[in-house]
Design a protein around this motif. Sequence first.
Motif, PDB file in Angstrom:
ATOM      1  N   SER A  97      12.642 120.569  11.695  1.00  0.00           N
ATOM      2  CA  SER A  97      12.322 122.002  11.635  1.00  0.00           C
ATOM      3  C   SER A  97      13.337 122.752  10.795  1.00  0.00           C
ATOM      4  O   SER A  97      12.981 123.637  10.006  1.00  0.00           O
ATOM      5  N   PHE A 122      10.151 112.321   2.315  1.00  0.00           N
ATOM      6  CA  PHE A 122       9.760 112.274   3.725  1.00  0.00           C
ATOM      7  C   PHE A 122       9.928 110.863   4.291  1.00  0.00           C
ATOM      8  O   PHE A 122       9.961 109.878   3.556  1.00  0.00           O
ATOM      9  N   HIS A 140       4.513 109.938   2.127  1.00  0.00           N
ATOM     10  CA  HIS A 140       3.466 110.910   1.797  1.00  0.00           C
ATOM     11  C   HIS A 140       3.032 110.826   0.340  1.00  0.00           C
ATOM     12  O   HIS A 140       2.984 111.821  -0.366  1.00  0.00           O
ATOM     13  N   LEU A 141       2.722 109.616  -0.088  1.00  0.00           N
ATOM     14  CA  LEU A 141       2.120 109.459  -1.415  1.00  0.00           C
ATOM     15  C   LEU A 141       0.627 109.708  -1.273  1.00  0.00           C
ATOM     16  O   LEU A 141       0.070 109.627  -0.186  1.00  0.00           O
ATOM     17  N   ILE A 142      -0.047 110.024  -2.407  1.00  0.00           N
ATOM     18  CA  ILE A 142      -1.489 110.301  -2.370  1.00  0.00           C
ATOM     19  C   ILE A 142      -2.242 109.012  -2.688  1.00  0.00           C
ATOM     20  O   ILE A 142      -2.163 108.492  -3.805  1.00  0.00           O
ATOM     21  N   HIS A 161      12.679 121.944   7.197  1.00  0.00           N
ATOM     22  CA  HIS A 161      11.499 122.684   6.726  1.00  0.00           C
ATOM     23  C   HIS A 161      11.839 124.147   6.482  1.00  0.00           C
ATOM     24  O   HIS A 161      11.356 124.755   5.520  1.00  0.00           O
ATOM     25  N   ARG A 214       9.208 111.035  -7.562  1.00  0.00           N
ATOM     26  CA  ARG A 214       8.428 112.274  -7.573  1.00  0.00           C
ATOM     27  C   ARG A 214       9.328 113.486  -7.272  1.00  0.00           C
ATOM     28  O   ARG A 214       9.220 114.530  -7.905  1.00  0.00           O
ATOM     29  N   LEU A 239      11.480 117.026  -2.366  1.00  0.00           N
ATOM     30  CA  LEU A 239      11.422 116.618  -0.961  1.00  0.00           C
ATOM     31  C   LEU A 239      11.099 115.130  -0.831  1.00  0.00           C
ATOM     32  O   LEU A 239      10.269 114.610  -1.558  1.00  0.00           O
TER      33      LEU A 239
END
Lengths: 226, 405
Positions: free
Chosen positions: A49, A92, A96-98, A52, A157, A90
């Motif tokens: 949190s 993670f 969180h790759l597409i 973020h 990225r 960022l």
Amino acid sequence: MLPLQLDGVSIAFPNPPGPPRIILRATDLVLPAGAMVGLEGPSGAGKTSLLHALAGLEPVAAGSIRWGGENIAELDGAARAHWRRRHTGLVFQDFHLIEGLSVLDNVLLPVWFDMFRTPRALRDRAKALLVGMGLPMPLPPLAVLSRGERQRVALARAVLRQPPLLLADEPTASLDAEAAGRIGSLLVDMAANSGATLIVASHDPHLLARLPIRLRIAETRLERLA
Amino acid sequence: MNPFPLALAGLRHRRGTALALALLVALGVALGVGVGALERSLRQGAARAADAFPLIVGAPGSPTQLVLTAVYLQPDTVTLVPGGVLTRLAADAQAAWVSPIGFGDRWRDKPVVGVAPEFVTLGGRRALAEGRVFAAENEAVIGTAVPLAMGDQLIPAHGLAHAGADEDDADTHHHGDSPYTVVGRLPPSGTPWDHAILVPIERVWEIHGLGNGHAEGAERIGPPWEAAQGIPAVVVQPRDFPGAYALRARYRDAQSNAVFPAEVLVSLFRLMGDVQAVLSAMAMASAVLVLAAVFLAFSGLVAARSRDFAVLRALGAPWRFVLAAVWLELALVLLGGVAVGLGFGWLGGWMAADALGRHARVAVTVAPGWDEVLLALAVLVAGMLGALLPALVVWRRPPGEALKR
């Protein structure tokens, strides 16, 4: 490359039907530009949190967050998105790759937010980053990459456009020891080379050991470890 | 900004779902398009068939039956109009030409129809595709779909062509004494007449033992008929527009009925229009249901990708990029579905019209029409506007939550 200054920052979540859950209470903090910071604390204490909030992903309940003089706490959602795009990279825990995009396109993804055509220089830089991180060439499909390789793509990225801030949330937590060591080195080296301010929330003692400044969040308080 | 790679990546990653959704849209659109195209083409085909028949005079009774008999060659048990009516019509100053339509026998499944030479050329308006008009009682002009050549001979069999005739009576008929010789062929008309064999009416009367319609000893073909016999219908070409109405009025009496086929068709089409309205309503309802199902599926699709969209926002994507990416993905599915549906609809409508037309021996051509394009566009626009909803929902969800999950 950006100094950080927190003044009286409180972070809280609506927690219906109970009262809001408080993550952080009236906290002040100053970090110099180019600082390399490890953020630790028990699970659920609010590391993510806080990260973020620092990235402008979530609003704060009170106080100001100044990155180099700009108070992102008073920006609206669209302005924070714009600020994020210009200043942050960022990383993670779960990469969180597409899925469905190629490895190279995953690295180039943020370019499309502003541009229709990808400039040649950025494409070359993306390839160079991937090669430099030891990904096999020619690039395999995303689906066959190992977890360590995926995190390296995510790191490429994040640093593609050389952001002055690098924020990483448990970047090594879902990797085996060897991959974790490699990602940790890459992350610290990247930040050191570009002079970016680096903040890493982590449980990983090896990674934390490489970061000169250590913060600990517990029971709504943020303290600096010696 | 370039949301295309992302939208395409989404479609690629879930190509099964995307394909199923597009097919669902296609089915809904095809249903609406097919019904519309079919109805329009049937109406056009039916109306074209009536072109050669300005005014039809028959026995008093159903105008619809009269049109079915004369235009579509579907004689039911037809009441005959007395020969005297034909004699009077042939002498009427307001009629350019008249021709009886009398059913003889059949050759294979092709009806042999007795007419006057004027009907073959429509009073000079219609040129034959081959040969010439019959000039003797044993000559015939064939429709374009009759598989015979010039000079061929044919012997009709006593058949179904005149229902109501008594089979036991067959010995009173003198068919087959001499065959017909084919001397001419009509151009294609796209009507049941393409399958007819046109012969002099005189021969049809003779075969039925009624004389040849002329005074004793005369062997002419065509009017005037001094001793005309009963026939199912008479085609009349009026000299002019007022003449048409005068003739229609004059031959509506106790002995005969006169109708404009076009007028009869209009009332038939009105009925067909009602049927079409019901069909269209059903097609529309199914399209709406399909769209509703697609939206549910879209919401699922968007929910399944909510993490991707949260990642985009975490990386600082502007709201218009996220909106465009979500919307584009759904819009591409819709566009594909609508395009395929339009094609399917026309193809289905064409196949149905072809089958129905073949059955009625009326050439029916389904041409793509703007009506269907507009329907498809309406579905597309409704869908694309609707696709904005899931896209907006994505934007309203805070990105942090989806990332922590």
